[in-house]
Each structure stands twice: as C-alpha cells, then as structure tokens.
Write an enzyme that holds these catalytic residues in place. Sequence first.
Site, PDB file in Angstrom:
ATOM      1  N   GLY A 143       3.916   2.073   7.825  1.00 47.87           N
ATOM      2  CA  GLY A 143       2.554   2.100   8.064  1.00 47.87           C
ATOM      3  C   GLY A 143       2.223   3.661   8.087  1.00 47.87           C
ATOM      4  O   GLY A 143       1.193   4.061   8.578  1.00 47.87           O
ATOM      5  N   GLY A 144       2.944   4.307   7.349  1.00 49.37           N
ATOM      6  CA  GLY A 144       2.597   5.926   7.166  1.00 49.37           C
ATOM      7  C   GLY A 144       1.155   6.087   6.403  1.00 49.37           C
ATOM      8  O   GLY A 144       0.362   6.690   6.502  1.00 49.37           O
ATOM      9  N   LYS A 172      15.083   7.037   1.524  1.00 49.64           N
ATOM     10  CA  LYS A 172      14.246   6.167   2.563  1.00 49.64           C
ATOM     11  C   LYS A 172      15.331   5.239   3.474  1.00 49.64           C
ATOM     12  O   LYS A 172      15.273   4.655   4.395  1.00 49.64           O
ATOM     13  CB  LYS A 172      13.354   5.081   2.013  1.00 49.64           C
ATOM     14  CG  LYS A 172      12.225   5.729   1.324  1.00 49.64           C
ATOM     15  CD  LYS A 172      11.461   6.791   2.295  1.00 49.64           C
ATOM     16  CE  LYS A 172       9.918   7.341   1.775  1.00 49.64           C
ATOM     17  NZ  LYS A 172      10.412   8.265   0.715  1.00 49.64           N
ATOM     18  N   GLU A 224      -0.065  -5.362   5.956  1.00 51.11           N
ATOM     19  CA  GLU A 224       0.962  -5.398   5.343  1.00 51.11           C
ATOM     20  C   GLU A 224       1.965  -6.528   5.951  1.00 51.11           C
ATOM     21  O   GLU A 224       2.581  -7.346   5.465  1.00 51.11           O
ATOM     22  CB  GLU A 224       1.696  -3.952   5.492  1.00 51.11           C
ATOM     23  CG  GLU A 224       1.214  -3.143   4.256  1.00 51.11           C
ATOM     24  CD  GLU A 224       1.582  -1.753   4.525  1.00 51.11           C
ATOM     25  OE1 GLU A 224       1.329  -1.038   3.633  1.00 51.11           O
ATOM     26  OE2 GLU A 224       2.285  -1.382   5.652  1.00 51.11           O
ATOM     27  N   ASP A 253       6.163  -4.294  -1.549  1.00 47.13           N
ATOM     28  CA  ASP A 253       5.780  -3.007  -0.840  1.00 47.13           C
ATOM     29  C   ASP A 253       6.906  -1.950  -0.703  1.00 47.13           C
ATOM     30  O   ASP A 253       7.844  -2.242  -0.796  1.00 47.13           O
ATOM     31  CB  ASP A 253       4.891  -3.532   0.490  1.00 47.13           C
ATOM     32  CG  ASP A 253       4.226  -2.586   0.874  1.00 47.13           C
ATOM     33  OD1 ASP A 253       3.809  -1.225   0.501  1.00 47.13           O
ATOM     34  OD2 ASP A 253       3.664  -2.865   2.037  1.00 47.13           O
ATOM     35  N   GLY A 254       6.463  -0.638  -0.391  1.00 46.38           N
ATOM     36  CA  GLY A 254       7.279   0.551  -0.160  1.00 46.38           C
ATOM     37  C   GLY A 254       7.493   0.488   1.460  1.00 46.38           C
ATOM     38  O   GLY A 254       7.339  -0.589   2.217  1.00 46.38           O
ATOM     39  N   ALA A 255       8.234   1.388   1.862  1.00 49.80           N
ATOM     40  CA  ALA A 255       8.587   1.700   3.229  1.00 49.80           C
ATOM     41  C   ALA A 255       8.978   3.229   3.363  1.00 49.80           C
ATOM     42  O   ALA A 255       9.164   3.975   2.470  1.00 49.80           O
ATOM     43  CB  ALA A 255       9.855   0.986   3.373  1.00 49.80           C
ATOM     44  N   SER A 311       2.180   5.146  -2.267  1.00 52.14           N
ATOM     45  CA  SER A 311       2.450   5.477  -3.549  1.00 52.14           C
ATOM     46  C   SER A 311       3.452   4.928  -4.110  1.00 52.14           C
ATOM     47  O   SER A 311       3.283   4.795  -5.744  1.00 52.14           O
ATOM     48  CB  SER A 311       3.086   7.083  -3.456  1.00 52.14           C
ATOM     49  OG  SER A 311       4.087   7.208  -2.814  1.00 52.14           O
ATOM     50  N   THR A 353       0.890  -1.229  -0.124  1.00 47.70           N
ATOM     51  CA  THR A 353      -0.134   0.070   0.110  1.00 47.70           C
ATOM     52  C   THR A 353       0.909   1.316   0.143  1.00 47.70           C
ATOM     53  O   THR A 353       2.115   1.370   0.612  1.00 47.70           O
ATOM     54  CB  THR A 353      -0.943  -0.131   1.172  1.00 47.70           C
ATOM     55  OG1 THR A 353      -1.937  -1.168   1.263  1.00 47.70           O
ATOM     56  CG2 THR A 353      -1.751   1.100   1.333  1.00 47.70           C
TER      57      THR A 353
END
EC number: 5.3.1.6
Length: 223
Positions: A99-100, A125, A107, A85-87, A34, A32
């Site tokens: 978790g932003g 990041k 997740e 997934d992103g971070a 951008s 989840t």
Amino acid sequence: MTQDQLKQAVAQAAVDHILPKLNDRSIVGVGTGSTANFFIDLLAKHKGFFDGAVASSEATAERLKQHGIPVYDLNSVSELEFYVDGADEANKHLELIKGGGAALTREKIVAAVAKTFICIADGSKLVEQLGAFPLPVEVIPMARSHVARELVKLGGDPVYRDGVVTDNGNVILDVHNLMIGFAPELEGKINDIVGVVSNGLFAMRPADLLLLGTQDGVQTLTR
C-alpha cells in the site's frame, strides 16, 4: 546489482513462472508500483500468449494499455489464474505489508480473486517481523479522525498522508510503530474499525509464492 536490477530480475522470474501456464484465454492480475512496472514491461513482450490483464490501479491500467495489453474490469472476469504484485515488507509466512502506492484496496480485491498470488520483491523487503514499514490504512474521508483515534488504541501512531487521494476517492493513514505479532488478527481488528475501507496487511490472504531478488540470484519461498 542495483535495486532496479534486482527488481527486474525478480520480475523476469515471475514472467518465466507464469508463461508456460498461460493460454489465449488467460487473464493476468497485475499489481501496482515500481516492481510491478518491471513485470508489466517484461510481460508485454509475450502479449500474444494471453488474453489480457486486470489492473489494481488506474496507473497500472494505463501502463498496460500503453503496451497494447487489453485491460478488463474484474467484474467481467470469471477466472484469474495469477496475480503478480510487489510488497513493501514480507515475512517468512508470506504475509505482507502493501500500500505504499495507495492502491491497497484494489490490490487486495484482485489478490482475493486470483488462484495464485505471486509476490515479487528485492531481498531487502524480507523481514523477521512486519511493521517497520508504516502500515497504510485506506479510510473514508469523514472518518479520518475517528479511525486515527482507534488506531492509537491499537498501539499505532497514525499519520495522514497529505495530498493523496486513492483511486476510490479515499484517504490514507500511515500507521507507524506497530509491533505486528499475529498479523491476521490485527488485519481483522483494523478492518472492523468503522470508516476503514481496508488496510495494507495481506495476512488473511497472504502470497502463495514469494520471489526475492538477491545478489545471489532469485530466491523462492512458498507457503
């Protein structure tokens, strides 16, 4: 390159990494946010090469469906080869803060099931020490004040994320000013607080592969 261009480049790298390993029975776990959205849009171009996806949030499920990608309930899936997934932050050990977008619990569940967890992010990041980004903690609503007091005892400054309700019907406390040394230990301590559903430290189950979008191209880090 702009930040969006870096995110798109790293999302493409993730697609390129998993595509040769997919078949018509493969189901891909999708995160989840951008950067994950760029991954979804690029993965959709190859939707004939795999069966479908498991989504880590309602927003991700909707985006996948808009692209015509079948979305499966995780309970109906026996095997998940990849989770992408992103971070919000990552360190050299591939431990993450996530978790932003308030989807941390789902997740974390999908990451736990997946054989390979691929984290995609722009180079900003990557940090020496986790904690500059406030650590999200998902909390049962009636336990919010209790959990906040316990988080203060751990050295943090919890702030209620006003107006946010998770897909699970819970609330988020963002914990500022945590100096995160041994991340797996802190992850466990926070999870042990009664009323905590989960927290945004991904250290007990870190990423297996970190793809970073930089001005010099996509960098690859592994455990």
